[in-house]
Design a protein around this motif. Structure first.
Motif, PDB file in Angstrom:
ATOM      1  N   ALA A 267      28.258  -3.382  26.116  1.00 36.15           N
ATOM      2  CA  ALA A 267      26.876  -2.915  26.090  1.00 36.15           C
ATOM      3  C   ALA A 267      26.194  -3.493  24.858  1.00 36.15           C
ATOM      4  O   ALA A 267      26.730  -3.402  23.745  1.00 36.15           O
ATOM      5  CB  ALA A 267      26.802  -1.397  26.070  1.00 36.15           C
TER       6      ALA A 267
ATOM      7  N   VAL B  20      22.988  -2.971  22.655  1.00 30.29           N
ATOM      8  CA  VAL B  20      22.072  -1.838  22.472  1.00 30.29           C
ATOM      9  C   VAL B  20      21.076  -2.124  21.357  1.00 30.29           C
ATOM     10  O   VAL B  20      21.468  -2.578  20.275  1.00 30.29           O
ATOM     11  CB  VAL B  20      22.870  -0.561  22.158  1.00 30.29           C
ATOM     12  CG1 VAL B  20      21.939   0.597  21.872  1.00 30.29           C
ATOM     13  CG2 VAL B  20      23.807  -0.228  23.313  1.00 30.29           C
TER      14      VAL B  20
ATOM     15  N   CYS C 119      18.399   4.640  21.925  1.00 29.99           N
ATOM     16  CA  CYS C 119      19.504   4.776  22.876  1.00 29.99           C
ATOM     17  C   CYS C 119      19.825   6.259  22.880  1.00 29.99           C
ATOM     18  O   CYS C 119      20.660   6.741  22.095  1.00 29.99           O
ATOM     19  CB  CYS C 119      20.689   3.940  22.423  1.00 29.99           C
ATOM     20  SG  CYS C 119      22.128   4.023  23.513  1.00 29.99           S
TER      21      CYS C 119
ATOM     22  N   ALA D   5      25.460   3.837  27.524  1.00 32.39           N
ATOM     23  CA  ALA D   5      26.093   2.939  26.552  1.00 32.39           C
ATOM     24  C   ALA D   5      27.546   3.340  26.303  1.00 32.39           C
ATOM     25  O   ALA D   5      28.420   2.475  26.180  1.00 32.39           O
ATOM     26  CB  ALA D   5      25.311   2.958  25.246  1.00 32.39           C
TER      27      ALA D   5
ATOM     28  N   ILE E 123      30.702  -1.772  22.374  1.00 29.09           N
ATOM     29  CA  ILE E 123      29.270  -1.621  22.120  1.00 29.09           C
ATOM     30  C   ILE E 123      28.885  -2.494  20.938  1.00 29.09           C
ATOM     31  O   ILE E 123      29.451  -2.380  19.846  1.00 29.09           O
ATOM     32  CB  ILE E 123      28.885  -0.166  21.820  1.00 29.09           C
ATOM     33  CG1 ILE E 123      29.229   0.755  22.996  1.00 29.09           C
ATOM     34  CG2 ILE E 123      27.389  -0.060  21.507  1.00 29.09           C
ATOM     35  CD1 ILE E 123      28.897   2.221  22.754  1.00 29.09           C
TER      36      ILE E 123
ATOM     37  N   ALA F 183      25.566  -3.317  18.670  1.00 27.89           N
ATOM     38  CA  ALA F 183      24.267  -2.703  18.403  1.00 27.89           C
ATOM     39  C   ALA F 183      23.423  -3.591  17.506  1.00 27.89           C
ATOM     40  O   ALA F 183      23.924  -4.165  16.529  1.00 27.89           O
ATOM     41  CB  ALA F 183      24.448  -1.332  17.748  1.00 27.89           C
TER      42      ALA F 183
ATOM     43  N   VAL G 204      30.329   2.093  17.561  1.00 21.45           N
ATOM     44  CA  VAL G 204      30.022   0.721  17.951  1.00 21.45           C
ATOM     45  C   VAL G 204      30.983  -0.237  17.267  1.00 21.45           C
ATOM     46  O   VAL G 204      31.544   0.060  16.209  1.00 21.45           O
ATOM     47  CB  VAL G 204      28.553   0.343  17.620  1.00 21.45           C
ATOM     48  CG1 VAL G 204      27.580   1.315  18.267  1.00 21.45           C
ATOM     49  CG2 VAL G 204      28.316   0.280  16.125  1.00 21.45           C
TER      50      VAL G 204
END
Length: 256
Positions: free
Chosen positions: A98, A100, A104, A112, A118, A120, A175
């Motif tokens: 994901a 991001v 969010c 997410a 993740i 970010a 993340v």
């Protein structure tokens, strides 16, 4: 363009929320399109990894679109079934990254957290605003937060409605990497390449095993036989890995 952009490049499927004017809030039509995307991802053996992203700088996703009322017309779970909120859960069998940025929050935060990796942007803010605005319904998002964040940090978000920024999320292990917004797409693709450097069938079997017994005691997980792992033993990729090791070269995976 549709509110969901779906395309396949090489062995990577790109699923992009494309409704920036609505901060990528998910409509019923978007849910339908997302379900189509996850169905194709799971069925297509040429897809080895997924990048989930969103258009615009202001928001990754703020959750479900409630402009037409809070009631959903179908029992499909938010995110095309991926979150399990409000309907049956759809599991993405392929590893997902994901990407991001911006807000969010709520169901967008839940979406997410469905990803395996993740990335970010430094503009990202993660939060659960439900209690702050006096709304609390089906709580898939709070259960994921309790499992993916430290206990007190998760409850801080759940009970106060406050948001945490990208660096804090990185600190708490939510993340994997924080990058400038301009580098977000590149970073997500880099993670997808890392995933695809491994045997795709081994990755899928490992993900199924890791998540399949996540909520069970360790002794139960250790005693479980995982069919995807057993099936992998007879694949061409397993043989290719052995050949490559013997020949001291990088393996060439086929996903077969």
């Amino acid at each position: 363009m549709a509110d969901i952009d779906f395309r396949i490049e090489g062995h990577v499927a790109h699923v992009r929320l494309n409704r920036p004017q609505g901060l990528n809030a998910i409509t019923q039509e978007m849910d339908d399109l997302l379900l189509d995307a996850w169905t194709e991802v799971n069925a297509n053996s040429d897809i080895w990894a997924v990048v989930l992203s969103a258009e615009g700088e202001k928001a990754f996703c703020i959750g479900a679109d409630v402009s037409g009322g809070a009631e959903r017309k179908t029992r499909m779970a938010l995110g095309g079934g991926l979150t399990g909120i409000g309907g049956p859960l759809v599991t993405c069998k392929k590893p997902m990254v994901a990407a991001v940025q911006g807000f969010c929050v709520g169901g967008g935060f839940e979406l997410a957290m469905c990803a395996d990796i993740i990335v970010a942007a430094d503009t990202a803010q993660f939060g659960l605003p439900e209690t702050k605005v006096g709304i609390i319904g089906e709580c898939g998002v709070v259960h994921r937060a309790m499992r993916q964040l430290p206990y007190h940090i998760a409850l801080q978000l759940i009970l106060t409605g406050e948001r945490i920024k990208a660096d804090e999320a990185r600190h708490y292990g939510l993340v994997n990497e924080v990058v400038p917004f301009a580098e977000l797409e590149e970073a997500a693709l880099r993670w997808a390449s890392k995933l695809n450097a491994a045997s795709p069938l081994a990755v899928q079997a490992a993900k199924a095993a890791a998540l399949g017994r996540l909520g069970h005691p360790l002794e139960v997980a250790l005693m479980t036989r995982f069919e995807p792992i057993e099936e992998y033993a007879a694949t061409e990729d397993k043989k290719e890995g052995e050949r490559a090791a013997g020949e001291r070269r990088k393996p060439v995976w086929t996903g077969k």
